[in-house]
Enzyme design. Structure first.
Site, PDB file in Angstrom:
ATOM      1  N   GLY A  55     -33.855   6.433  48.528  1.00 32.54           N
ATOM      2  CA  GLY A  55     -32.955   5.307  48.286  1.00 32.54           C
ATOM      3  C   GLY A  55     -33.757   4.132  47.755  1.00 32.54           C
ATOM      4  O   GLY A  55     -34.782   3.757  48.339  1.00 32.54           O
ATOM      5  N   ALA A  56     -33.268   3.554  46.669  1.00 37.85           N
ATOM      6  CA  ALA A  56     -34.058   2.565  45.942  1.00 37.85           C
ATOM      7  C   ALA A  56     -34.540   1.387  46.802  1.00 37.85           C
ATOM      8  O   ALA A  56     -35.743   1.082  46.821  1.00 37.85           O
ATOM      9  CB  ALA A  56     -33.256   2.075  44.737  1.00 37.85           C
ATOM     10  N   ARG A  95     -42.750   8.125  42.853  1.00 40.07           N
ATOM     11  CA  ARG A  95     -41.399   8.387  42.348  1.00 40.07           C
ATOM     12  C   ARG A  95     -41.124   7.415  41.184  1.00 40.07           C
ATOM     13  O   ARG A  95     -41.298   6.207  41.336  1.00 40.07           O
ATOM     14  CB  ARG A  95     -40.342   8.200  43.456  1.00 40.07           C
ATOM     15  CG  ARG A  95     -40.527   9.209  44.593  1.00 40.07           C
ATOM     16  CD  ARG A  95     -39.276   9.358  45.417  1.00 40.07           C
ATOM     17  NE  ARG A  95     -38.205   9.989  44.680  1.00 40.07           N
ATOM     18  CZ  ARG A  95     -36.933  10.009  45.083  1.00 40.07           C
ATOM     19  NH1 ARG A  95     -36.589   9.407  46.203  1.00 40.07           N
ATOM     20  NH2 ARG A  95     -36.001  10.612  44.364  1.00 40.07           N
ATOM     21  N   GLN A 207     -27.959  14.639  49.979  1.00 43.17           N
ATOM     22  CA  GLN A 207     -27.999  13.352  50.700  1.00 43.17           C
ATOM     23  C   GLN A 207     -26.606  12.903  51.125  1.00 43.17           C
ATOM     24  O   GLN A 207     -26.458  12.190  52.115  1.00 43.17           O
ATOM     25  CB  GLN A 207     -28.633  12.264  49.819  1.00 43.17           C
ATOM     26  CG  GLN A 207     -30.125  12.431  49.580  1.00 43.17           C
ATOM     27  CD  GLN A 207     -30.404  13.121  48.277  1.00 43.17           C
ATOM     28  OE1 GLN A 207     -29.632  13.992  47.848  1.00 43.17           O
ATOM     29  NE2 GLN A 207     -31.482  12.768  47.628  1.00 43.17           N
ATOM     30  N   ASP A 248     -30.304   3.284  41.183  1.00 41.90           N
ATOM     31  CA  ASP A 248     -31.764   3.269  41.314  1.00 41.90           C
ATOM     32  C   ASP A 248     -32.400   2.357  40.286  1.00 41.90           C
ATOM     33  O   ASP A 248     -33.510   1.870  40.476  1.00 41.90           O
ATOM     34  CB  ASP A 248     -32.326   4.685  41.173  1.00 41.90           C
ATOM     35  CG  ASP A 248     -31.990   5.474  42.413  1.00 41.90           C
ATOM     36  OD1 ASP A 248     -30.865   6.020  42.480  1.00 41.90           O
ATOM     37  OD2 ASP A 248     -32.821   5.502  43.338  1.00 41.90           O
ATOM     38  N   ASN A 258     -28.505   6.596  38.482  1.00 41.63           N
ATOM     39  CA  ASN A 258     -28.270   6.916  39.895  1.00 41.63           C
ATOM     40  C   ASN A 258     -28.408   8.430  40.039  1.00 41.63           C
ATOM     41  O   ASN A 258     -28.639   9.156  39.059  1.00 41.63           O
ATOM     42  CB  ASN A 258     -26.889   6.406  40.339  1.00 41.63           C
ATOM     43  CG  ASN A 258     -26.730   6.452  41.851  1.00 41.63           C
ATOM     44  OD1 ASN A 258     -27.605   6.026  42.591  1.00 41.63           O
ATOM     45  ND2 ASN A 258     -25.616   6.993  42.320  1.00 41.63           N
ATOM     46  N   LYS A 259     -28.243   8.906  41.269  1.00 44.17           N
ATOM     47  CA  LYS A 259     -28.432  10.330  41.568  1.00 44.17           C
ATOM     48  C   LYS A 259     -27.677  11.217  40.594  1.00 44.17           C
ATOM     49  O   LYS A 259     -26.552  10.926  40.200  1.00 44.17           O
ATOM     50  CB  LYS A 259     -27.966  10.595  42.991  1.00 44.17           C
ATOM     51  CG  LYS A 259     -28.144  11.997  43.517  1.00 44.17           C
ATOM     52  CD  LYS A 259     -29.564  12.499  43.415  1.00 44.17           C
ATOM     53  CE  LYS A 259     -30.555  11.618  44.107  1.00 44.17           C
ATOM     54  NZ  LYS A 259     -31.965  11.963  43.833  1.00 44.17           N
TER      55      LYS A 259
HETATM   56  O1  MRU Z   1     -33.431  10.629  45.565  1.00 40.48           O
HETATM   57  P1  MRU Z   1     -32.971   9.549  46.477  1.00 40.48           P
HETATM   58  O2  MRU Z   1     -32.466  10.025  47.791  1.00 40.48           O
HETATM   59  O3  MRU Z   1     -34.003   8.445  46.620  1.00 40.48           O
HETATM   60  O4  MRU Z   1     -31.735   8.943  45.721  1.00 40.48           O
HETATM   61  C1  MRU Z   1     -30.926   7.964  46.289  1.00 40.48           C
HETATM   62  C2  MRU Z   1     -29.878   7.551  45.363  1.00 40.48           C
HETATM   63  O5  MRU Z   1     -29.719   8.053  44.283  1.00 40.48           O
HETATM   64  C3  MRU Z   1     -29.057   6.387  45.761  1.00 40.48           C
HETATM   65  O6  MRU Z   1     -27.750   6.536  45.290  1.00 40.48           O
HETATM   66  C4  MRU Z   1     -29.708   5.183  45.151  1.00 40.48           C
HETATM   67  O7  MRU Z   1     -30.989   4.968  45.586  1.00 40.48           O
HETATM   68  C5  MRU Z   1     -28.904   3.997  45.071  1.00 40.48           C
HETATM   69  S1  MRU Z   1     -28.656   2.890  46.403  1.00 40.48           S
HETATM   70  C6  MRU Z   1     -29.565   3.173  47.675  1.00 40.48           C
END
Ligand code: MRU
Length: 366
Positions: A55-56, A95, A207, A248, A258-259
């Site tokens: 999560g960002a 990352r 997630q 992100d 985003n994801k």
């Molecule tokens: O790969 P992750 O678990 O770090 O990805 C998280 C996400 O894509 C969230 O949607 C994103 O960080 C946005 S807000 C916390």
């Protein structure tokens, strides 16, 4: 945020010990609440890379604490600029997509730029880590209040539970407290506005199914986990009033990384006239990029696609899903173009996804 009625954040300094950071290990949720301890740079770097934390906003805070732990390991004779650069490189290599990581590392480097002793450097890094962490919590709280207005608008019109679809975990776990996309949901629920959340499972790491479902459940928010490809069907049936996701990295023009799979939800929302909002703290805006084509998209180990991990009632088990001979690809994020985004929910308010509107809210970047 609560777990079994106890308040937790997702990252904190261990009480009574100097130089230990504790995080909730996301990899074993919802089956186990495991607290991991980071005492050195390598713990933080591995924790970010292997997704103890994801999560960002959380990655940003974790990286700042990682800088602090790295500085604490330096010996007095170190060439400070070179040593700091080495620590920064280690963390930046973990990352690539969430820009919060780079922002946090740069903030620590800036704070340290004119300091001469290890003690001063460590103090400065720790102060930055604390500031980033507190800011994240405060920004998420403000995002919740702004986003709540949109949920209230829908409820006023509909007078029935508001159905919100979300993707991945843009929740308290990913953001230290409240969450970005989830903050308005929690506030609405707490204020007695009936909401129901469709939770995308979010393959390959799930997630949504593991983390978002867990935290919504702990808070008592009604929710249903769905397979990733179900959202479009639900939108066609009028069963989604609002899509609300995190980000992100958002570029100047309002494109949103985003994801992986977020873009497909935006397309389906657009086709069905469902509002598509992105909740993001300004720490995840990359003002240096004009548009999303320049965002580096993380490619993770194909293993995450080929295998799945779940709990069989006794223990966590990882099992193969694909034929052994079939290659897999694992693009962890995608970019949703600004034209598919109804609005960006920031700590300073809601705006359309455009450079003009974003710099209107954040004139210091115009
Ligand atoms: O790969 P992750 O678990 O770090 O990805 C998280 C996400 O894509 C969230 O949607 C994103 O960080 C946005 S807000 C916390």
């Amino acid at each position: 945020m609560r777990i079994q009625d106890q308040h937790y954040r997702t990252i904190w300094e261990k009480a009574g010990s100097t130089g230990t950071v504790q995080v909730i290990d996301q990899r074993v949720l919802p089956f186990e609440l495991r607290i991991a301890e980071w005492k050195q740079l390598e713990d933080a770097a591995t924790g970010i890379r292997d997704m103890q934390v994801g999560g960002a906003p959380l990655i940003g805070s974790a990286a700042a604490y990682g800088m602090w732990l790295g500085i604490r390991e330096l010996n007095q004779a170190s060439n400070w600029p070179k040593a700091l650069d080495g620590i920064a490189k280690t963390l930046l290599g973990t990352r690539p997509t969430a820009v919060n990581l780079r922002h946090a590392v740069e903030a620590v480097l800036n704070a340290c730029s004119r300091l001469a002793t290890k003690k001063e450097l460590a103090t400065a890094a720790l102060n930055v880590a604390r500031r980033i962490t507190e800011e994240s919590v405060e920004h998420c709280r403000a995002i919740g209040e702004h986003g709540l207005e949109r949920i209230c608008d829908i409820y006023r019109r509909k007078q029935k539970p508001v159905n919100i679809l979300t993707h991945c975990n843009a929740g308290w776990l990913a953001c230290i407290d409240f969450g970005t996309a989830t903050a308005p949901m929690y506030l609405a629920h707490d204020e007695g506005i009936p909401v129901h959340v469709w939770v995308d499972e979010t393959r390959p790491r799930n997630q949504g199914a593991r983390l978002t479902a867990f935290e919504l459940g702990q808070h008592g928010v009604p929710h249903t986990v769905i397979a990733d490809n179900t959202g479009g069907h639900l939108m066609q049936l009028g069963m989604v009033d609002l899509v609300l996701v995190g980000s992100d990295r958002t570029t100047r023009n309002g494109d949103v990384a985003n994801k992986t799979g977020t873009y497909l939800k935006a397309l389906a929302a657009h086709d069905n006239g469902v509002p598509f909002y992105v909740a993001l703290p300004s720490s995840s805006i990359d003002w240096s990029l004009r548009n999303g084509a320049d965002i580096e998209i993380e490619q993770r180990n194909p293993d995450e696609v080929q295998f799945i991990t779940g709990h069989d009632g006794q223990a966590l088990r990882k099992v193969r899903l694909t034929p052994e001979a079939s290659p897999a690809a694992n693009f962890a994020f995608d970019v949703t173009p600004a034209r598919l985004v109804t609005g960006l929910i920031t700590e300073r308010g809601i705006c359309e996804a455009s450079e003009k509107a974003l710099t209107g809210l954040f004139p210091e970047w115009s």
